[in-house]
Design a protein around this motif. Structure first.
Motif, mmCIF file in Angstrom:
data_model
loop_
_atom_site.group_PDB
_atom_site.id
_atom_site.type_symbol
_atom_site.label_atom_id
_atom_site.label_comp_id
_atom_site.label_asym_id
_atom_site.label_seq_id
_atom_site.Cartn_x
_atom_site.Cartn_y
_atom_site.Cartn_z
ATOM 1 N N LEU A 21 0.829 -1.206 0.000
ATOM 2 C CA LEU A 21 0.000 0.000 0.000
ATOM 3 C C LEU A 21 0.862 1.255 0.000
ATOM 4 C CD1 LEU A 21 -2.764 1.350 0.154
ATOM 5 C CD2 LEU A 21 -2.711 1.031 2.631
ATOM 6 N N LYS A 22 1.997 1.207 0.673
ATOM 7 C CA LYS A 22 2.871 2.379 0.730
ATOM 8 C C LYS A 22 3.411 2.770 -0.646
ATOM 9 C CE LYS A 22 7.106 -0.091 1.645
ATOM 10 N NZ LYS A 22 8.334 -0.135 2.369
ATOM 11 N N ASP A 23 3.421 1.828 -1.590
ATOM 12 C CA ASP A 23 3.918 2.114 -2.938
ATOM 13 C C ASP A 23 2.838 2.659 -3.871
ATOM 14 O OD1 ASP A 23 6.408 1.205 -2.156
ATOM 15 O OD2 ASP A 23 6.000 -0.849 -2.814
ATOM 16 N N LEU A 24 1.589 2.598 -3.445
ATOM 17 C CA LEU A 24 0.486 3.090 -4.272
ATOM 18 C C LEU A 24 0.495 4.614 -4.282
ATOM 19 C CD1 LEU A 24 -2.057 2.485 -5.951
ATOM 20 C CD2 LEU A 24 -3.340 2.455 -3.809
ATOM 21 N N GLU A 25 0.553 5.199 -5.449
ATOM 22 C CA GLU A 25 0.598 6.654 -5.590
ATOM 23 C C GLU A 25 -0.778 7.243 -5.887
ATOM 24 O OE1 GLU A 25 3.383 7.111 -8.753
ATOM 25 O OE2 GLU A 25 5.017 6.233 -7.597
ATOM 26 N N MET A 26 -1.576 6.532 -6.700
ATOM 27 C CA MET A 26 -2.864 7.085 -7.111
ATOM 28 C C MET A 26 -3.774 5.972 -7.628
ATOM 29 S SD MET A 26 -3.681 10.099 -9.888
ATOM 30 C CE MET A 26 -3.128 9.274 -11.344
ATOM 31 N N ILE A 27 -5.066 6.170 -7.414
ATOM 32 C CA ILE A 27 -6.091 5.322 -8.033
ATOM 33 C C ILE A 27 -6.902 6.232 -8.937
ATOM 34 C CG2 ILE A 27 -8.082 3.820 -7.688
ATOM 35 C CD1 ILE A 27 -7.045 3.213 -4.899
ATOM 36 N N ASP A 28 -6.965 5.885 -10.205
ATOM 37 C CA ASP A 28 -7.682 6.688 -11.195
ATOM 38 C C ASP A 28 -8.913 5.908 -11.654
ATOM 39 O OD1 ASP A 28 -8.594 8.231 -13.271
ATOM 40 O OD2 ASP A 28 -6.737 8.183 -14.428
ATOM 41 N N GLY A 29 -10.096 6.424 -11.309
ATOM 42 C CA GLY A 29 -11.347 5.759 -11.677
ATOM 43 C C GLY A 29 -11.747 5.952 -13.119
ATOM 44 N N LYS A 30 -10.961 6.682 -13.869
ATOM 45 C CA LYS A 30 -11.136 6.970 -15.290
ATOM 46 C C LYS A 30 -12.344 7.846 -15.589
ATOM 47 C CE LYS A 30 -8.490 3.186 -17.125
ATOM 48 N NZ LYS A 30 -8.374 2.183 -18.138
ATOM 49 N N GLU A 31 -13.548 7.425 -15.248
ATOM 50 C CA GLU A 31 -14.743 8.202 -15.554
ATOM 51 C C GLU A 31 -15.673 8.194 -14.345
ATOM 52 O OE1 GLU A 31 -16.530 6.611 -19.074
ATOM 53 O OE2 GLU A 31 -14.625 6.538 -20.120
ATOM 54 N N ALA A 32 -15.809 9.334 -13.695
ATOM 55 C CA ALA A 32 -16.647 9.411 -12.501
ATOM 56 C C ALA A 32 -18.137 9.440 -12.837
ATOM 57 C CB ALA A 32 -16.283 10.647 -11.693
ATOM 58 N N ASP A 33 -18.480 9.868 -14.045
ATOM 59 C CA ASP A 33 -19.889 10.058 -14.401
ATOM 60 C C ASP A 33 -20.538 8.859 -15.081
ATOM 61 O OD1 ASP A 33 -19.628 12.584 -13.387
ATOM 62 O OD2 ASP A 33 -19.220 13.492 -15.331
ATOM 63 N N THR A 34 -19.786 7.788 -15.298
ATOM 64 C CA THR A 34 -20.352 6.620 -15.970
ATOM 65 C C THR A 34 -20.211 5.385 -15.099
ATOM 66 O OG1 THR A 34 -18.270 6.102 -17.079
ATOM 67 C CG2 THR A 34 -19.807 7.524 -18.266
ATOM 68 N N HIS A 38 -13.747 -0.153 -14.791
ATOM 69 C CA HIS A 38 -12.310 -0.063 -15.074
ATOM 70 C C HIS A 38 -11.662 1.067 -14.279
ATOM 71 C CE1 HIS A 38 -12.516 -2.892 -18.424
ATOM 72 N NE2 HIS A 38 -13.701 -2.348 -18.654
ATOM 73 N N PHE A 39 -10.445 0.832 -13.810
ATOM 74 C CA PHE A 39 -9.683 1.859 -13.109
ATOM 75 C C PHE A 39 -8.198 1.551 -13.253
ATOM 76 C CE2 PHE A 39 -10.528 -1.482 -10.094
ATOM 77 C CZ PHE A 39 -9.406 -1.568 -9.287
ATOM 78 N N ASP A 40 -7.375 2.535 -12.944
ATOM 79 C CA ASP A 40 -5.924 2.385 -13.008
ATOM 80 C C ASP A 40 -5.347 2.534 -11.620
ATOM 81 O OD1 ASP A 40 -5.953 2.117 -15.774
ATOM 82 O OD2 ASP A 40 -5.568 4.244 -16.126
ATOM 83 N N MET A 41 -4.346 1.723 -11.331
ATOM 84 C CA MET A 41 -3.595 1.853 -10.089
ATOM 85 C C MET A 41 -2.173 2.252 -10.467
ATOM 86 S SD MET A 41 -5.091 -1.350 -7.904
ATOM 87 C CE MET A 41 -3.974 -1.119 -6.574
#
Length: 121
Positions: A21-34, A38-41
């Motif tokens: 967890l300490k290496d995780l920089e960001m979680i990108d949900g890609k599209e908040a309105d849909t 899918h997401f990016d770690m």
């Protein structure tokens, strides 16, 4: 990361990769309105992920956020998620007439109705 597959009626799971967890920089949900599972770690590399559903994607993001707040207290970026659903306390303050809020209200109302109809003995 867990790989899931079915063999006949049996479900199989295999741990393919794991991270700290300490290496995780960001979680990108890609599209908040849909409604998108899918997401990016973002670690030292970006990993494209697919959750079972959009609800499980948000549950995962909430869990990671809570674990980070409890143990690491670092500035973890969670972007392109609807903030209303990331914080459990904010679910009732949704300004858009979302189906999830309506279902939750109906669930509690039906529970109250059932309890009020139960005879006291």
């Amino acid at each position: 990361m867990v790989k899931h597959w079915r063999v006949n009626r049996e479900e199989k799971y295999e741990i393919v990769e794991n991270w700290f967890l300490k290496d995780l920089e960001m979680i990108d949900g890609k599209e908040a309105d849909t409604d998108n599972p899918h997401f990016d770690m973002h670690f030292h590399k970006v990993y494209n992920m697919e959750a079972y559903s959009c609800a499980s994607k948000y549950t995962f993001a909430r869990t990671i956020s809570k674990l980070n707040a409890m143990y690491l207290k670092k500035d973890l970026k969670i972007v392109n998620f609807d903030e209303t659903y990331l914080n459990d306390d904010l679910i009732w303050s949704s300004s858009n007439r979302d189906c999830l809020v309506l279902i939750k209200i109906c669930f509690y109302a039906s529970n109250l109705l059932c309890l009020s109809l139960c005879p006291l003995s």
